[in-house]
Each structure stands twice: as structure tokens, then as C-alpha cells.
Design a protein around this motif. Structure first.
Motif, mmCIF file in Angstrom:
data_model
loop_
_atom_site.group_PDB
_atom_site.id
_atom_site.type_symbol
_atom_site.label_atom_id
_atom_site.label_comp_id
_atom_site.label_asym_id
_atom_site.label_seq_id
_atom_site.Cartn_x
_atom_site.Cartn_y
_atom_site.Cartn_z
ATOM 1 N N GLU A 40 -39.453 1.087 -67.637
ATOM 2 C CA GLU A 40 -40.775 0.474 -67.816
ATOM 3 C C GLU A 40 -41.888 1.517 -67.893
ATOM 4 N N ALA A 41 -42.090 2.221 -66.808
ATOM 5 C CA ALA A 41 -43.206 3.165 -66.724
ATOM 6 C C ALA A 41 -42.962 4.064 -65.511
ATOM 7 N N PRO A 42 -43.589 5.224 -65.489
ATOM 8 C CA PRO A 42 -43.432 6.083 -64.311
ATOM 9 C C PRO A 42 -43.988 5.398 -63.069
ATOM 10 N N GLY A 43 -43.348 5.648 -61.949
ATOM 11 C CA GLY A 43 -43.880 5.247 -60.648
ATOM 12 C C GLY A 43 -44.541 6.451 -59.992
ATOM 13 N N PRO A 52 -38.749 10.967 -65.599
ATOM 14 C CA PRO A 52 -38.467 9.560 -65.337
ATOM 15 C C PRO A 52 -37.353 9.359 -64.316
ATOM 16 N N PHE A 53 -37.441 8.259 -63.602
ATOM 17 C CA PHE A 53 -36.373 7.832 -62.694
ATOM 18 C C PHE A 53 -35.901 8.940 -61.747
ATOM 19 N N HIS A 155 -33.309 -4.046 -63.992
ATOM 20 C CA HIS A 155 -33.898 -2.765 -63.610
ATOM 21 C C HIS A 155 -33.310 -2.320 -62.262
HETATM 22 N N1 URA Z 1 -39.120 2.769 -62.991
HETATM 23 C C1 URA Z 1 -39.164 2.867 -64.327
HETATM 24 O O1 URA Z 1 -39.147 1.876 -65.038
HETATM 25 N N2 URA Z 1 -39.229 4.084 -64.855
HETATM 26 C C2 URA Z 1 -39.251 5.200 -64.125
HETATM 27 O O2 URA Z 1 -39.298 6.266 -64.697
HETATM 28 C C3 URA Z 1 -39.194 5.068 -62.733
HETATM 29 C C4 URA Z 1 -39.130 3.848 -62.186
#
Ligand code: URA
Length: 184
Positions: A40-43, A52-53, A155
Motif C-alpha cells: 500500500e504505502a510506507p509506514g 518497503p516492508f 496484507h
Molecule cells: N505496508 C505496506 O503496505 N507497505 C510497506 O512498505 C510497509 C507496510
């Protein structure tokens, strides 16, 4: 080419998220990968580390990959948004629109054999649908007009909250393995 794309993302000010980010999070991994994973997006952790992740969801993602015999370094990992939304709120439609060309270019350059959409936001935006993730998972879609198979799954952050759903995510990963096997 990768370098101008990376520079464009690092210096992007197309949407408001640039003012609250620590840094953008471009994507990481093997640029010739068969597997492209899209979240989805960086946390918070990703915003700080630029990858990411890397937080708790990322640890689970790494374990999921290991379970199907893949090292994190073998795949490519990216997100719908390159910058962290404040307080991890959902991406806004205009943010997705601004950011999408970067991801599209990454997909063109990688030409993956399969896209694994992680969670509702990734799946719904990539497939341009509002169908619930529980109905999108479990089958093979096509990514728009590219012919690239796309499989949606839960997710990893959701799986941390709902471990009872891990079985279904495992089935989705098996489906992805089989789908890629059939392609080569
Ligand atoms: N959740 C996400 O969707 N992406 C990330 O990079 C980290 C957590």
C-alpha cells in the motif's frame, strides 16, 4: 532507465505527502524478478529507513516468501504510494493518481512474470475495482492489458491482526507459485 526514475521519485513534490515524509520509498529487490510484490504505502519504519516492508509486516512478508522458497532479494517489492501518509491513513485518490506513473514505469522495466497485490488498497487500485479483497483473492486476474497475471492476497499487517486468515494467504501463495510455473 532506472536512475532518472529513482531521482524523480526521490525529488517528487506532486502531492502533499512530500511535505511530511522523511524520504520517499522507491522499491527494493531484483530488477529482473519474476515476482513483483506491491503493497500500500510506507509506514513509519519504511519512511525512516527508505525501504518497503521493513517493519513487523515486512518480517511476516519475509517469512511468507521463505515458505515458498524465495529470498527477499529474489523478488521486487514496491508500494502503490512512494511516500508515507500521515498516521498511516489510507491513500487518497489524488495521491494514487500522482504516484501511479512511477509504479507503471517500474512494472515496464521489471516485466515480472507475476504481480502479487498485498491487501485491499493494492488490489483495488491495480485492478481498478471496489470489490472486497476477500472476493478478489483466490483467483488469477490479469494486470490491465499487459497479460501479466495478478494475484491478490491479504496484507501481512492484516494477517498479524487476523492470524486465522493465514491459511487463505498460504493458498494464494500456492496459486501464485503454480501460475508462474505454468507460464515458463
Ligand atoms: N505496508 C505496506 O503496505 N507497505 C510497506 O512498505 C510497509 C507496510
Amino acid at each position: 532507465d532506472w536512475t532518472p526514475l529513482q531521482t524523480a521519485v526521490e525529488t517528487c513534490t506532486l502531492c502533499d505527502l512530500h511535505s511530511s515524509r522523511t524520504q520517499s520509498v522507491f522499491g527494493v529487490g531484483n530488477r529482473n524478478a519474476d515476482w513483483l510484490l506491491i503493497g500500500e504505502a510506507p509506514g513509519r519504519d519504511e519512511d525512516q529507513q527508505g525501504e518497503p516492508f521493513v517493519g513487523r509486516a515486512g518480517q511476516l512478508l519475509n517469512a511468507m516468501l521463505r515458505a515458498i522458497g524465495l529470498q527477499r532479494e529474489q523478488v521486487y517489492i514496491a508500494n502503490i504510494l512512494k511516500c508515507r501518509p500521515p498516521n498511516n491513513r489510507d491513500p487518497k485518490p489524488d495521491e494514487v493518481v500522482c504516484c501511479e506513473p512511477y509504479l507503471m514505469r517500474q512494472i515496464e522495466l521489471i516485466r515480472p512474470g507475476l504481480i502479487l497485490a498485498l491487501g485491499r488498497t493494492a488490489a483495488q487500485n491495480l485492478l481498478r475495482t471496489e470489490t472486497a479483497i476477500g472476493r478478489l483473492r483466490g483467483r488469477v486476474h490479469q494486470f490491465r492489458d499487459t497479460g501479466i497475471p495478478l494475484i491478490a492476497t491479504y496484507h501481512p499487517a492484516y494477517l498479524l491482526r487476523s492470524p486465522g486468515e493465514k491459511r487463505k494467504a498460504w493458498q494464494d501463495l500456492q496459486l501464485a507459485v503454480e501460475t508462474l510455473r505454468e507460464r515458463v
